[in-house]
Motif scaffolding. Structure first.
Motif, PDB file in Angstrom:
ATOM      1  N   ARG A 165     -31.238  83.849  -2.934  1.00  0.00           N
ATOM      2  CA  ARG A 165     -31.213  85.318  -3.054  1.00  0.00           C
ATOM      3  C   ARG A 165     -31.929  85.819  -4.304  1.00  0.00           C
ATOM      4  O   ARG A 165     -32.097  87.023  -4.486  1.00  0.00           O
ATOM      5  CB  ARG A 165     -29.789  85.889  -3.009  1.00  0.00           C
ATOM      6  CG  ARG A 165     -29.128  85.699  -1.647  1.00  0.00           C
ATOM      7  CD  ARG A 165     -27.875  86.532  -1.552  1.00  0.00           C
ATOM      8  NE  ARG A 165     -26.895  86.143  -2.555  1.00  0.00           N
ATOM      9  CZ  ARG A 165     -25.827  86.849  -2.870  1.00  0.00           C
ATOM     10  NH1 ARG A 165     -25.597  88.004  -2.286  1.00  0.00           N
ATOM     11  NH2 ARG A 165     -24.976  86.423  -3.783  1.00  0.00           N
ATOM     12  N   ARG A 204     -24.367  94.368   7.789  1.00  0.00           N
ATOM     13  CA  ARG A 204     -23.060  94.115   7.170  1.00  0.00           C
ATOM     14  C   ARG A 204     -22.517  92.747   7.567  1.00  0.00           C
ATOM     15  O   ARG A 204     -22.420  91.837   6.762  1.00  0.00           O
ATOM     16  CB  ARG A 204     -22.076  95.212   7.575  1.00  0.00           C
ATOM     17  CG  ARG A 204     -22.413  96.585   6.977  1.00  0.00           C
ATOM     18  CD  ARG A 204     -21.390  97.622   7.381  1.00  0.00           C
ATOM     19  NE  ARG A 204     -21.670  98.931   6.796  1.00  0.00           N
ATOM     20  CZ  ARG A 204     -21.273  99.322   5.606  1.00  0.00           C
ATOM     21  NH1 ARG A 204     -20.563  98.494   4.856  1.00  0.00           N
ATOM     22  NH2 ARG A 204     -21.564 100.538   5.160  1.00  0.00           N
ATOM     23  N   TYR A 207     -27.099  89.765   8.750  1.00  0.00           N
ATOM     24  CA  TYR A 207     -28.153  90.378   7.943  1.00  0.00           C
ATOM     25  C   TYR A 207     -29.531  89.944   8.425  1.00  0.00           C
ATOM     26  O   TYR A 207     -29.706  88.952   9.122  1.00  0.00           O
ATOM     27  CB  TYR A 207     -27.984  90.037   6.459  1.00  0.00           C
ATOM     28  CG  TYR A 207     -28.223  88.579   6.124  1.00  0.00           C
ATOM     29  CD1 TYR A 207     -29.513  88.094   5.914  1.00  0.00           C
ATOM     30  CD2 TYR A 207     -27.160  87.692   6.000  1.00  0.00           C
ATOM     31  CE1 TYR A 207     -29.732  86.762   5.598  1.00  0.00           C
ATOM     32  CE2 TYR A 207     -27.365  86.357   5.680  1.00  0.00           C
ATOM     33  CZ  TYR A 207     -28.652  85.911   5.475  1.00  0.00           C
ATOM     34  OH  TYR A 207     -28.871  84.595   5.181  1.00  0.00           O
ATOM     35  N   ASP A 234     -28.182  93.809  -9.515  1.00  0.00           N
ATOM     36  CA  ASP A 234     -27.328  93.700  -8.330  1.00  0.00           C
ATOM     37  C   ASP A 234     -27.028  95.080  -7.744  1.00  0.00           C
ATOM     38  O   ASP A 234     -27.103  95.290  -6.529  1.00  0.00           O
ATOM     39  CB  ASP A 234     -26.006  93.008  -8.692  1.00  0.00           C
ATOM     40  CG  ASP A 234     -26.158  91.504  -8.860  1.00  0.00           C
ATOM     41  OD1 ASP A 234     -27.210  90.974  -8.447  1.00  0.00           O
ATOM     42  OD2 ASP A 234     -25.237  90.877  -9.408  1.00  0.00           O
ATOM     43  N   LYS A 235     -26.673  96.024  -8.617  1.00  0.00           N
ATOM     44  CA  LYS A 235     -26.352  97.369  -8.153  1.00  0.00           C
ATOM     45  C   LYS A 235     -27.577  98.038  -7.530  1.00  0.00           C
ATOM     46  O   LYS A 235     -27.493  98.669  -6.468  1.00  0.00           O
ATOM     47  CB  LYS A 235     -25.838  98.228  -9.315  1.00  0.00           C
ATOM     48  CG  LYS A 235     -25.395  99.628  -8.875  1.00  0.00           C
ATOM     49  CD  LYS A 235     -24.888 100.445 -10.034  1.00  0.00           C
ATOM     50  CE  LYS A 235     -24.339 101.792  -9.564  1.00  0.00           C
ATOM     51  NZ  LYS A 235     -25.286 102.544  -8.718  1.00  0.00           N
ATOM     52  N   ARG A 238     -28.208  96.537  -4.064  1.00  0.00           N
ATOM     53  CA  ARG A 238     -27.252  97.031  -3.061  1.00  0.00           C
ATOM     54  C   ARG A 238     -27.628  98.436  -2.589  1.00  0.00           C
ATOM     55  O   ARG A 238     -27.636  98.719  -1.386  1.00  0.00           O
ATOM     56  CB  ARG A 238     -25.834  97.028  -3.628  1.00  0.00           C
ATOM     57  CG  ARG A 238     -25.211  95.655  -3.780  1.00  0.00           C
ATOM     58  CD  ARG A 238     -23.710  95.756  -4.014  1.00  0.00           C
ATOM     59  NE  ARG A 238     -23.393  96.546  -5.198  1.00  0.00           N
ATOM     60  CZ  ARG A 238     -23.247  96.028  -6.413  1.00  0.00           C
ATOM     61  NH1 ARG A 238     -23.397  94.723  -6.603  1.00  0.00           N
ATOM     62  NH2 ARG A 238     -22.941  96.800  -7.445  1.00  0.00           N
ATOM     63  N   ASP A 239     -27.922  99.306  -3.528  1.00  0.00           N
ATOM     64  CA  ASP A 239     -28.256 100.684  -3.179  1.00  0.00           C
ATOM     65  C   ASP A 239     -29.571 100.781  -2.415  1.00  0.00           C
ATOM     66  O   ASP A 239     -29.681 101.518  -1.424  1.00  0.00           O
ATOM     67  CB  ASP A 239     -28.340 101.545  -4.454  1.00  0.00           C
ATOM     68  CG  ASP A 239     -26.991 101.665  -5.159  1.00  0.00           C
ATOM     69  OD1 ASP A 239     -25.956 101.410  -4.506  1.00  0.00           O
ATOM     70  OD2 ASP A 239     -26.975 102.008  -6.356  1.00  0.00           O
ATOM     71  N   GLN A 241     -31.080  98.451  -0.634  1.00  0.00           N
ATOM     72  CA  GLN A 241     -30.963  97.859   0.700  1.00  0.00           C
ATOM     73  C   GLN A 241     -30.466  98.872   1.722  1.00  0.00           C
ATOM     74  O   GLN A 241     -30.986  98.957   2.841  1.00  0.00           O
ATOM     75  CB  GLN A 241     -30.007  96.658   0.658  1.00  0.00           C
ATOM     76  CG  GLN A 241     -30.601  95.427   0.009  1.00  0.00           C
ATOM     77  CD  GLN A 241     -29.624  94.282  -0.095  1.00  0.00           C
ATOM     78  OE1 GLN A 241     -30.018  93.120  -0.177  1.00  0.00           O
ATOM     79  NE2 GLN A 241     -28.337  94.570  -0.108  1.00  0.00           N
ATOM     80  N   LEU A 242     -29.448  99.639   1.343  1.00  0.00           N
ATOM     81  CA  LEU A 242     -28.894 100.648   2.253  1.00  0.00           C
ATOM     82  C   LEU A 242     -29.924 101.708   2.599  1.00  0.00           C
ATOM     83  O   LEU A 242     -30.001 102.170   3.736  1.00  0.00           O
ATOM     84  CB  LEU A 242     -27.660 101.293   1.619  1.00  0.00           C
ATOM     85  CG  LEU A 242     -26.439 100.385   1.430  1.00  0.00           C
ATOM     86  CD1 LEU A 242     -25.350 101.107   0.651  1.00  0.00           C
ATOM     87  CD2 LEU A 242     -25.899  99.921   2.782  1.00  0.00           C
TER      88      LEU A 242
END
Length: 257
Positions: A165, A204, A207, A234-235, A238-239, A241-242
């Motif tokens: 990752r 979710r 993937y 990381d944050k 995550r944001d 990706q959405l």
């Protein structure tokens, strides 16, 4: 004669003493005048001149008359969900660029199938769709800046990023491993000293790998990412990706993986 001489000497002595005291008085008077009057007045006048030439004009708040017209429902800017997502993504990588110590460029590549070729098979490619750089001349100007970069040119680098990752490369330490990998060579030629890679995924419960987030360090060799920076990345991942799930920017028409 002797009496006259004594009187003359006494008069001369009195004159000298008087002149001494007058001189001392004048010196003290000049000192007091300088300290009490001259210097404060000069400082006051200089301050006034400085403020006059350096004081910024107070910006008045601009007040526009209210818009009386009604916005149409199909306005291409305010009703464009894609534009809002893309603006949000661009803002997030710009913020990440400022948060990571030593970072000079943050980019996002999206994977796509490159279209159908002779024989009915497709070649997996990636397109650069978002980019933020510390300076204008740091923007990518090579094969990576396009929509048709073949994924096989990343060699084993991409596989390691997908499996772990993430992958942190430093050009000097990792040269022996990847010196013949086109992706690595392009970074070297572009002056990159270190490259931190993150895989971007959608879904979710299950993937799909949809792209790469890449942080480039050009001015300094960043040997590692500290824990605080890991949390920030990381944050951001995550944001982003959405937001990328429904973002169509950079995909060839009908060629989404």
């Amino acid at each position: 004669m002797k009496g006259l001489r004594k009187h003359c000497n006494a008069i001369i002595a009195c004159v000298c003493v008087g002149a001494y005291y007058v001189n001392e008085h004048i010196v003290n008077l000049l000192y007091i005048t300088k300290e009490v009057l001259f210097i404060p007045v000069v400082n006051f006048l200089l301050g006034k001149l400085w403020n006059r030439f350096t004081k910024k004009e107070k910006q008045e708040e601009i007040v526009l008359t209210p818009e009386k017209r009604k916005r149409v429902k199909d306005d291409a800017i305010t009703a464009n969900d894609q534009l809002q997502k893309q603006t949000d993504i661009q803002g997030r990588i710009e913020r990440l660029l400022g948060e990571i110590d030593g970072a000079d460029r943050v980019i996002i590549h999206k994977f796509h199938n490159g279209g159908k070729f002779y024989g009915g098979k497709s070649t997996q490619k990636m397109a650069l769709v978002y980019q933020a750089s510390r300076y204008k001349y740091y923007k990518i100007d090579n094969e990576l800046n396009g929509g048709e970069f073949n994924l096989e040119k990343t060699g084993s680098i991409l596989k390691k990023v997908v499996d772990k990752r993430y992958l942190h490369l430093t050009m000097k330490e990792d040269k022996k491993k990847y010196e013949f990998t086109p992706y690595f060579q392009l970074l070297e030629e572009d002056g990159v000293e270190a490259n931190h890679l993150r895989i971007l995924r959608s879904g979710r419960d299950t993937y799909r790998n949809i792209g790469l987030l890449s942080i480039h360090f050009i001015k300094r060799k960043k040997r590692s990412i500290n824990q605080k920076e890991i949390m920030l990345i990381d944050k951001a991942v995550r944001d982003i990706q959405l937001l990328l799930v429904d973002d169509l920017k950079g995909y060839p028409h009908n060629n989404i993986i």
